[in-house]
Enzyme design. Structure first.
Site, short mmCIF file in Angstrom:
data_model
loop_
_atom_site.label_atom_id
_atom_site.label_comp_id
_atom_site.label_asym_id
_atom_site.label_seq_id
_atom_site.Cartn_x
_atom_site.Cartn_y
_atom_site.Cartn_z
N HIS A 67 -8.28 -4.97 -0.67
CA HIS A 67 -6.77 -4.17 -0.72
C HIS A 67 -6.38 -4.75 0.96
O HIS A 67 -4.62 -5.53 0.70
CB HIS A 67 -7.53 -2.63 -0.05
CG HIS A 67 -6.03 -1.83 0.05
ND1 HIS A 67 -4.96 -1.54 -1.13
CD2 HIS A 67 -5.31 -1.24 0.57
CE1 HIS A 67 -4.09 -1.00 -0.84
NE2 HIS A 67 -4.19 -0.93 0.67
N SER B 9 0.66 -1.46 0.10
CA SER B 9 -0.10 -0.02 0.02
C SER B 9 0.69 1.38 -0.02
O SER B 9 2.06 1.22 -0.66
CB SER B 9 -1.06 0.37 0.99
OG SER B 9 -2.54 0.58 1.42
N ASP C 80 -8.87 -5.62 -4.96
CA ASP C 80 -8.50 -4.22 -4.38
C ASP C 80 -9.70 -3.13 -4.77
O ASP C 80 -9.64 -3.12 -5.94
CB ASP C 80 -7.32 -3.92 -4.66
CG ASP C 80 -7.29 -2.81 -3.81
OD1 ASP C 80 -7.84 -2.45 -3.01
OD2 ASP C 80 -5.49 -2.77 -3.53
#
Length: 393
Positions: A374, A178, A341
């Site tokens: 995610h 991320s 995601d």
């Protein structure tokens, strides 16, 4: 245990530490402190007495060339693996893949992770960071919005200073998820002579308009809280309503409907509290927002705003175009987007990989599959353990 308490426990596990999957004695680690008397930001502003926390796992070899840097996600910190004491309930967030004999093998590699500048959770005891909540040496008061805007390059430059203080001049690999993936590719673009391998998990090489606008909702949630007061609240009541809203938005955006619908409490048909008044929260919303409220005092509103801005400004290499920024990359690269995601959607990593391939770079891309969205980059990373191990060797 109430649903909200369950979610709070789960979120604490996610944000600050994770996974008790390894069936072995825990790897014990220690948080260390790094200090710079002065740091000049990428934007040319000076920060006095900067400090960040860092951790390391494994042993640095004599040549100091077995180093892997782990760069952390938006709501995380440097506690990537191991435990601070044997009776800690949870290990670091990537303990499933970092440790003796694991994908990132601490019998081979010296693994380092650093708390980011403007860390979202400066009030968490295990976090050491400098940001708007820190005391400005020039005034003796918290910086507030007098703190300079910082970029992903600044996070990288501070990490570089930590490594240089240890005599390290080369990275076997840099790996991040991320926001950590932004730092990983920034490392490869800005310091190509340092980086031999780069792994971007649930990441991107630049922010597009859709994502920038989505991130802005996190900031607006805070700015609309009257207690935010233009960032000047350190001698008054903190804007916890805004922080709660921001954290709820972050959590909701990071999860896929599949897992959210499994974890959230079921709603009966036409529940009484929903019919009584629109001021009442329904079960799923209550579950999300009450857990966010419980964690809010550990965060700092201004720190979240600064993190959002660093992410919004990101383009790898910080050149005029992304292609120019990627041109200098010489590292072997691996992209691991998550198929489900909804935050940093797979097309973003795919586009970055395609750009690098067009520049004749060494690029591999594989997708992580799972129900978390995610968060598959954290919770499902072990499914790519063999890929990671092979890539690193």
């Amino acid at each position: 245990m109430k649903c909200t308490a369950k979610l709070a426990l789960w979120l604490t596990t996610l944000l600050f530490s994770l996974t008790g999957w390894a069936q072995q004695q825990p790897m014990l680690v220690e948080k260390q402190r790094f200090t710079l008397d002065e740091y000049v930001t990428h934007g040319g502003e000076t920060i006095q007495e900067l400090q960040v926390g860092w951790e390391a796992y494994g042993q640095l070899n004599e040549n100091k060339d077995n180093v892997i840097l782990i760069t952390h996600f938006f709501s995380g910190n440097s506690h990537a693996a191991g435990k601070y004491s044997s009776d800690d309930e949870q290990a670091g967030y990537w303990d499933a893949i970092i440790g003796p004999g694991k994908a990132i093998d601490t019998d081979k590699y010296y693994v380092v992770s650093v708390d980011s500048l403007v860390n979202a959770y400066p009030h968490l005891p295990s976090v050491i960071t400098t940001g708007p909540a820190s005391i400005n040496p020039a005034t003796g008061k918290p910086y507030g919005l007098d703190f300079p805007v910082v970029t992903i390059r600044d996070f990288v430059n501070v990490q570089k200073a930590v490594l240089e203080s240890l005599g390290i001049k080369k990275l076997h690999a840099v790996i991040g998820a991320s926001m950590g993936s932004l730092q990983a590719i920034e490392w490869a673009a800005s310091y190509p002579d340092w980086v031999e391998r780069m792994v971007s998990v649930i990441g991107t090489a630049s922010m597009d308009a859709w994502t920038i606008a989505g991130l802005e909702a996190w900031s607006q949630a805070i700015k609309l809280d009257p207690n935010w007061n233009g960032g000047d609240y350190y001698d008054a009541e903190a804007p916890l309503d805004g922080v709660t809203m921001a954290q709820a938005l972050i959590t909701h955006g990071a999860m896929h409907p599949t897992i959210f619908n499994q974890l959230a409490p079921a709603q009966e048909t036409l529940p009484e509290q929903g019919l009584d008044t629109v001021d009442n929260q329904l079960p799923a919303a209550q579950w999300l927002y009450e857990s966010s409220r419980q964690r809010a005092p550990l965060a700092d509103a201004n720190h979240i705003l600064y993190l959002v801005r660093a992410n919004q400004l990101f383009v790898a290499g910080h050149q005029k175009t992304l292609q120019q920024g990627l041109q200098n990359i010489s590292a072997k690269t691996l992209f691991l987007p998550a198929s489900n995601d909804l935050l940093l959607m797979p097309y973003m990593a795919e586009a970055a990989a395609e750009q690098l391939q067009s520049l004749n770079k060494d690029v591999t891309i594989e997708h992580i599959n799972g129900p978390w969205g995610h968060l598959d980059g954290i919770y499902s990373i072990q499914q790519k353990a063999t890929t990671l191990k092979t890539f690193l060797e």
